[in-house]
Write an enzyme that holds these catalytic residues in place. Structure first.
Site, mmCIF file in Angstrom:
data_model
loop_
_atom_site.group_PDB
_atom_site.id
_atom_site.type_symbol
_atom_site.label_atom_id
_atom_site.label_comp_id
_atom_site.label_asym_id
_atom_site.label_seq_id
_atom_site.Cartn_x
_atom_site.Cartn_y
_atom_site.Cartn_z
ATOM 1 N N ARG A 24 -5.512 -2.289 8.495
ATOM 2 C CA ARG A 24 -6.645 -3.153 8.175
ATOM 3 C C ARG A 24 -6.181 -4.191 7.155
ATOM 4 O O ARG A 24 -5.158 -4.008 6.494
ATOM 5 C CB ARG A 24 -7.820 -2.336 7.621
ATOM 6 C CG ARG A 24 -7.495 -1.498 6.395
ATOM 7 C CD ARG A 24 -8.697 -0.668 5.950
ATOM 8 N NE ARG A 24 -8.362 0.169 4.823
ATOM 9 C CZ ARG A 24 -7.826 1.391 4.909
ATOM 10 N NH1 ARG A 24 -7.584 1.912 6.101
ATOM 11 N NH2 ARG A 24 -7.532 2.082 3.832
ATOM 12 N N ASP B 95 0.833 -1.201 0.000
ATOM 13 C CA ASP B 95 0.000 0.000 0.000
ATOM 14 C C ASP B 95 0.866 1.249 0.000
ATOM 15 O O ASP B 95 1.938 1.268 0.618
ATOM 16 C CB ASP B 95 -0.891 -0.013 1.250
ATOM 17 C CG ASP B 95 -2.017 0.994 1.176
ATOM 18 O OD1 ASP B 95 -2.332 1.475 0.063
ATOM 19 O OD2 ASP B 95 -2.590 1.321 2.235
ATOM 20 N N GLY B 96 0.410 2.276 -0.702
ATOM 21 C CA GLY B 96 1.070 3.573 -0.628
ATOM 22 C C GLY B 96 1.691 4.076 -1.911
ATOM 23 O O GLY B 96 2.338 5.126 -1.919
ATOM 24 N N ARG C 139 -11.307 1.551 -9.577
ATOM 25 C CA ARG C 139 -10.409 2.672 -9.866
ATOM 26 C C ARG C 139 -10.627 3.153 -11.297
ATOM 27 O O ARG C 139 -11.211 2.458 -12.116
ATOM 28 C CB ARG C 139 -8.956 2.243 -9.658
ATOM 29 C CG ARG C 139 -8.647 1.910 -8.210
ATOM 30 C CD ARG C 139 -7.182 1.667 -7.989
ATOM 31 N NE ARG C 139 -6.901 1.397 -6.584
ATOM 32 C CZ ARG C 139 -5.681 1.316 -6.064
ATOM 33 N NH1 ARG C 139 -4.619 1.493 -6.842
ATOM 34 N NH2 ARG C 139 -5.518 1.068 -4.785
ATOM 35 N N ARG D 266 0.240 7.585 -2.708
ATOM 36 C CA ARG D 266 0.725 8.626 -1.796
ATOM 37 C C ARG D 266 2.202 8.934 -2.026
ATOM 38 O O ARG D 266 2.633 10.081 -1.891
ATOM 39 C CB ARG D 266 0.496 8.177 -0.340
ATOM 40 C CG ARG D 266 -0.899 8.524 0.166
ATOM 41 C CD ARG D 266 -1.228 7.817 1.447
ATOM 42 N NE ARG D 266 -1.583 6.411 1.184
ATOM 43 C CZ ARG D 266 -1.856 5.543 2.139
ATOM 44 N NH1 ARG D 266 -1.783 5.920 3.407
ATOM 45 N NH2 ARG D 266 -2.195 4.315 1.843
ATOM 46 N N TRP D 267 2.978 7.892 -2.385
ATOM 47 C CA TRP D 267 4.385 8.111 -2.709
ATOM 48 C C TRP D 267 4.505 9.081 -3.874
ATOM 49 O O TRP D 267 5.322 10.007 -3.849
ATOM 50 C CB TRP D 267 5.024 6.772 -3.056
ATOM 51 C CG TRP D 267 6.505 6.824 -3.314
ATOM 52 C CD1 TRP D 267 7.506 6.612 -2.413
ATOM 53 C CD2 TRP D 267 7.159 7.107 -4.570
ATOM 54 N NE1 TRP D 267 8.741 6.736 -3.018
ATOM 55 C CE2 TRP D 267 8.546 7.033 -4.339
ATOM 56 C CE3 TRP D 267 6.701 7.395 -5.840
ATOM 57 C CZ2 TRP D 267 9.485 7.249 -5.357
ATOM 58 C CZ3 TRP D 267 7.628 7.622 -6.846
ATOM 59 C CH2 TRP D 267 8.997 7.550 -6.609
ATOM 60 N N SER E 83 -6.710 -6.181 -6.026
ATOM 61 C CA SER E 83 -7.864 -6.759 -5.346
ATOM 62 C C SER E 83 -9.081 -6.746 -6.263
ATOM 63 O O SER E 83 -9.126 -6.033 -7.276
ATOM 64 C CB SER E 83 -8.176 -5.980 -4.066
ATOM 65 O OG SER E 83 -8.832 -4.765 -4.372
ATOM 66 N N SER E 84 -10.082 -7.524 -5.889
ATOM 67 C CA SER E 84 -11.328 -7.542 -6.664
ATOM 68 C C SER E 84 -12.037 -6.200 -6.595
ATOM 69 O O SER E 84 -12.870 -5.894 -7.460
ATOM 70 C CB SER E 84 -12.242 -8.663 -6.169
ATOM 71 O OG SER E 84 -12.424 -8.589 -4.765
ATOM 72 N N GLU E 85 -11.700 -5.380 -5.596
ATOM 73 C CA GLU E 85 -12.290 -4.050 -5.482
ATOM 74 C C GLU E 85 -11.544 -2.997 -6.304
ATOM 75 O O GLU E 85 -12.060 -1.905 -6.548
ATOM 76 C CB GLU E 85 -12.317 -3.603 -4.004
ATOM 77 C CG GLU E 85 -13.310 -4.356 -3.129
ATOM 78 C CD GLU E 85 -12.797 -5.740 -2.729
ATOM 79 O OE1 GLU E 85 -11.563 -5.927 -2.683
ATOM 80 O OE2 GLU E 85 -13.631 -6.629 -2.492
ATOM 81 N N ASN E 86 -10.331 -3.331 -6.735
ATOM 82 C CA ASN E 86 -9.535 -2.346 -7.477
ATOM 83 C C ASN E 86 -10.095 -2.017 -8.851
ATOM 84 O O ASN E 86 -9.689 -1.027 -9.483
ATOM 85 C CB ASN E 86 -8.086 -2.826 -7.623
ATOM 86 C CG ASN E 86 -7.271 -2.715 -6.357
ATOM 87 O OD1 ASN E 86 -6.287 -3.417 -6.172
ATOM 88 N ND2 ASN E 86 -7.674 -1.834 -5.452
#
EC number: 2.5.1.-
Length: 243
Positions: A197, A23-24, A74, A27-28, A68-71
């Site tokens: 999480r 993750d990140g 995007r 933000r990077w 992920s399946s949620e990605n």
């Protein structure tokens, strides 16, 4: 090629199976006023160096949460960029995986990815299938809740068909239906970027895993960060519900 020795900072036991929620990347990039794709590109470089470091440290299985399946929610352009980076990673790494005796395993609904990428994944898994060394597991279009539901459905279908009675279903049988059935138990789950999480990743498998949340953004994660995480793991007392 992996040539370094295990860092002297690691004084305890080495986990057999480590999973990382990477993750990140965004933000990077944002911190550097760069487009998100720049963060994802650096994230791929982190995958390369961390997977090499894991092999050097003697970690048998490294499982990475790549998509992920949620990605899919995007922006389409970002999803396309991620698929392109995955293609380049597989093309770039396949020969090293073979030479380093690493077996690639992909879990999740990866068959729903673009057709050319599906064929590429099949090819790389086939070419590394006979390797006997460490495993690199990549979770693509993966969601743990969906994995658990699918396993439950398969067992229910066997019961309905008369192949199995419900009272025979136990934890071991359930685990045999999961995508990770051929992997050692998960020892350590790491999440980067300071978030705390699991984000629908290996929920069943993480039941007795040690959890470690680190502040480093994924593109900054490296061999030293991994060594520190492994050292923290080695200093923990794992009781598995006992004393």
């Amino acid at each position: 090629m992996a040539t370094s020795a295990v860092p002297a900072s690691i004084t305890g036991s080495i986990p057999r199976h480590v999973a990382i929620i990477m993750d990140g990347n965004g933000r990077w990039a944002k911190k550097r006023l760069l487009p998100r794709i720049a963060g994802h590109k650096q994230g791929v470089e982190a995958v390369r160096r961390v997977s090499r470091a894991a092999r050097v440290m003697g970690i048998e299985v490294l499982t990475l949460y790549a998509f992920s399946s949620e990605n899919w929610r995007r922006p389409a352009e970002e999803v396309s960029d991620l698929m392109g980076l995955l293609r380049r990673f597989l093309k770039r790494e396949v020969e090293e995986l073979i030479s380093e005796n690493v077996r690639l395993k992909v879990i999740g609904g990866w068959q729903a990815l673009p057709a050319d990428l599906v064929e590429m994944i099949r090819e790389v898994m086939a070419r590394t299938a006979s390797n006997t060394g460490p495993m690199l597991v990549i979770a693509l279009n993966y969601g743990s809740q969906a994995e658990i539901v699918a396993a439950t459905r398969r067992l229910a279908e066997r019961v309905a068909a008369g192949e199995l009675t419900a009272d025979r279903i136990d934890e071991a049988m359930f685990e045999s239906e999961l995508a990770t059935h051929d992997l050692p138990p998960l020892d350590l789950m790491i999440r980067t970027s300071g978030e705390q999480r699991l984000s629908n990743f290996l929920l069943w498998q993480a039941a007795y895993a040690e959890l470690l949340f680190v502040d480093a953004l994924w593109p900054d994660f490296n061999a030293e960060t991994l060594a520190d995480a492994i050292d923290q793991f080695g200093r923990r007392q794992r009781r598995f519900g006992g004393l």
